[in-house]
Design an enzyme around this catalytic site. Structure first.
Site, PDB file in Angstrom:
ATOM      1  N   SER A  71      35.041  43.729  39.439  1.00  0.00           N
ATOM      2  CA  SER A  71      35.942  43.505  40.568  1.00  0.00           C
ATOM      3  C   SER A  71      35.552  42.281  41.381  1.00  0.00           C
ATOM      4  CB  SER A  71      35.929  44.749  41.460  1.00  0.00           C
ATOM      5  OG  SER A  71      36.441  44.462  42.748  1.00  0.00           O
ATOM      6  N   GLY A  72      36.532  41.427  41.645  1.00  0.00           N
ATOM      7  CA  GLY A  72      36.289  40.275  42.495  1.00  0.00           C
ATOM      8  C   GLY A  72      35.962  40.677  43.917  1.00  0.00           C
ATOM      9  N   LEU A  73      36.683  41.674  44.444  1.00  0.00           N
ATOM     10  CA  LEU A  73      36.399  42.184  45.783  1.00  0.00           C
ATOM     11  C   LEU A  73      34.972  42.704  45.859  1.00  0.00           C
ATOM     12  CD1 LEU A  73      37.069  43.260  48.628  1.00  0.00           C
ATOM     13  CD2 LEU A  73      38.014  45.303  47.524  1.00  0.00           C
ATOM     14  N   ASP A  83      36.728  38.130  49.978  1.00  0.00           N
ATOM     15  CA  ASP A  83      37.423  38.030  48.700  1.00  0.00           C
ATOM     16  C   ASP A  83      38.468  36.915  48.768  1.00  0.00           C
ATOM     17  OD1 ASP A  83      38.215  38.616  46.114  1.00  0.00           O
ATOM     18  OD2 ASP A  83      39.535  40.253  46.711  1.00  0.00           O
ATOM     19  N   ASP A 110      37.823  40.442  36.817  1.00  0.00           N
ATOM     20  CA  ASP A 110      38.799  40.058  37.824  1.00  0.00           C
ATOM     21  C   ASP A 110      38.566  38.572  38.113  1.00  0.00           C
ATOM     22  OD1 ASP A 110      40.381  39.662  40.023  1.00  0.00           O
ATOM     23  OD2 ASP A 110      39.418  41.180  41.274  1.00  0.00           O
ATOM     24  N   ASP A 112      40.535  36.374  39.550  1.00  0.00           N
ATOM     25  CA  ASP A 112      41.366  35.835  40.634  1.00  0.00           C
ATOM     26  C   ASP A 112      42.514  34.997  40.064  1.00  0.00           C
ATOM     27  OD1 ASP A 112      39.752  37.145  42.415  1.00  0.00           O
ATOM     28  OD2 ASP A 112      38.489  35.425  42.841  1.00  0.00           O
ATOM     29  N   GLU A 139      45.646  36.421  38.397  1.00  0.00           N
ATOM     30  CA  GLU A 139      46.803  36.797  39.200  1.00  0.00           C
ATOM     31  C   GLU A 139      47.650  35.579  39.540  1.00  0.00           C
ATOM     32  OE1 GLU A 139      45.295  37.437  43.618  1.00  0.00           O
ATOM     33  OE2 GLU A 139      43.841  38.257  42.179  1.00  0.00           O
ATOM     34  N   LYS A 145      42.591  32.520  46.673  1.00  0.00           N
ATOM     35  CA  LYS A 145      43.394  33.732  46.749  1.00  0.00           C
ATOM     36  C   LYS A 145      43.158  34.489  48.052  1.00  0.00           C
ATOM     37  CE  LYS A 145      42.106  37.573  45.797  1.00  0.00           C
ATOM     38  NZ  LYS A 145      41.630  38.230  44.554  1.00  0.00           N
ATOM     39  N   ASN A 147      43.107  38.599  49.277  1.00  0.00           N
ATOM     40  CA  ASN A 147      43.102  39.952  48.733  1.00  0.00           C
ATOM     41  C   ASN A 147      44.438  40.633  48.966  1.00  0.00           C
ATOM     42  OD1 ASN A 147      42.563  43.065  48.990  1.00  0.00           O
ATOM     43  ND2 ASN A 147      40.877  42.243  47.795  1.00  0.00           N
ATOM     44  N   SER A 148      44.931  41.305  47.949  1.00  0.00           N
ATOM     45  CA  SER A 148      46.281  41.867  47.972  1.00  0.00           C
ATOM     46  C   SER A 148      46.443  43.030  48.947  1.00  0.00           C
ATOM     47  CB  SER A 148      46.671  42.332  46.564  1.00  0.00           C
ATOM     48  OG  SER A 148      46.610  41.264  45.653  1.00  0.00           O
ATOM     49  N   ARG A 184      48.167  39.372  35.920  1.00  0.00           N
ATOM     50  CA  ARG A 184      48.398  40.250  37.070  1.00  0.00           C
ATOM     51  C   ARG A 184      49.579  39.722  37.881  1.00  0.00           C
ATOM     52  NH1 ARG A 184      43.621  41.672  41.380  1.00  0.00           N
ATOM     53  NH2 ARG A 184      44.864  41.606  43.287  1.00  0.00           N
ATOM     54  N   HIS A 215      50.839  45.106  40.120  1.00  0.00           N
ATOM     55  CA  HIS A 215      50.138  45.508  41.336  1.00  0.00           C
ATOM     56  C   HIS A 215      51.125  45.937  42.427  1.00  0.00           C
ATOM     57  CE1 HIS A 215      46.553  46.104  43.425  1.00  0.00           C
ATOM     58  NE2 HIS A 215      46.268  44.897  43.859  1.00  0.00           N
TER      59      HIS A 215
END
Length: 323
Positions: A71-73, A83, A110, A112, A139, A145, A147-148, A184, A215
């Site tokens: 996970s990038g986060l 992130d 991940d 990004d 993504e 980026k 974070n979503s 993504r 997502h």
């Protein structure tokens, strides 16, 4: 808007050309990537668990999970960073190398937005393959980026043609034919509807993506359900039910979801455990009530595979004289 038929033709040609001229990939990479691709194409619902370090990756593997989500986060948080691509891609690679060395199951990264344009993304693929990483998920947003799951943030989308060509560049670059590139789609995150989500997913699949990660940050998975009905099983779909976690997993199986990523839960669990432990030691100034609730030091040594070093020392160090 590019022509899908033309894109498929050029993509297939590019794959054949790159495969023919490329060096043979590492066995570990090929094996792990083949396992990941098999999971994505499996008729049953598969599960991928988050890790953010070699230690957490090893725990995930020992638990029985078949694949890891890097996970990038979580990786950025473990470095004390946001992130937002504050961690460089080479710093991410450093973490991934330790994770790969500590495990034998596939790791899906991940990645990004691919850390830049097509050129950055294809260089990333080369480096990931060298580390034995099974796949990368990128993504369709802009670098750096956002974070979503953040509230009240702009989430501008990348140009669809440019992002599709980035995917094609990654697929043309890979040496391992089983290396997976997951696209993504952030259309729902950015406030677009299902039509835009399907349009982008179709374009990315035509460009060579091995799977689509759709997502959504809604509390109910209505957007995912709507997409799956419109998608009509054109290719594998991965979801991340962080916000709609109360939905029964069987529901996703019925919709035809290929894989679920449990995206950040080891990070969040470890944060809560560290906060509680630190607070209690600080307030009580003793370890009496702590030791029964944490792992032993011996368990740490086991996870570090200390016994392997003991055995190696017996084999490779000269025997000491008793005299």
């Amino acid at each position: 808007m590019f022509n899908k038929v033309f894109l498929r033709t050029v993509t297939n040609y590019g794959r054949q050309l790159s495969t023919a001229t490329a060096a043979k990939p590492k066995t570990t990479s090929n094996s792990r990537s083949a396992q990941l691709k098999e999971m994505l194409l499996s008729p049953k619902l598969e599960f991928i668990m988050e890790a953010h370090s070699a230690l957490s990756a090893k725990i995930v593997a020992e638990t029985g999970f078949k694949a890891i989500w890097a996970s990038g986060l979580s990786m950025s948080a473990s470095l004390g960073l946001r992130d937002s691509n504050e961690a460089s891609w080479t710093q991410v690679l450093d973490i991934l190398e330790f994770m790969s060395d500590a495990t034998t199951i596939p790791i899906l990264v991940d990645a990004d937005t691919g850390f830049g344009n097509f050129n950055n993304a294809r260089r990333l693929v080369r480096k990931l393959e060298q580390l034995g990483i099974a796949g990368a998920c990128i993504e369709d947003k802009l670098f750096p980026k956002t974070n979503s799951l953040l509230d009240n943030r702009e989430q501008p989308l990348a140009d669809i043609d440019e992002f599709a060509l980035k995917i094609r560049a990654m697929k043309d670059t890979q040496q391992d034919p089983n290396f997976c590139v997951v696209a993504r789609v952030e259309a729902f995150i950015s406030g677009w509807g299902c039509d835009e989500a399907v349009r982008r997913a179709e374009a990315y699949l035509a460009a060579g993506a091995d799977a689509i990660l759709m997502h959504s940050k809604q509390k109910e998975p209505k957007e995912i359900e709507q997409f799956m009905k419109a998608w009509k099983n054109q290719g594998p779909v991965i979801i991340v039910p962080t916000n709609y976690y109360q939905t029964p997993t069987d529901t996703f199986q019925k919709w035809g979801i290929s894989a679920i990523i449990w995206a950040n839960h080891n990070l969040r669990a470890s944060i809560k455990a560290m906060q509680a432990t630190s607070k209690r030691i600080y307030s009580e100034q003793t370890l009496v009530n702590i030791e029964p609730n944490i792992v032993s030091v011996k368990e740490v040594f086991r996870l570090q595979d200390d016994q392997e070093l003991v055995n190696a020392e017996k084999k490779y160090l000269p025997m000491k004289s008793k005299s």
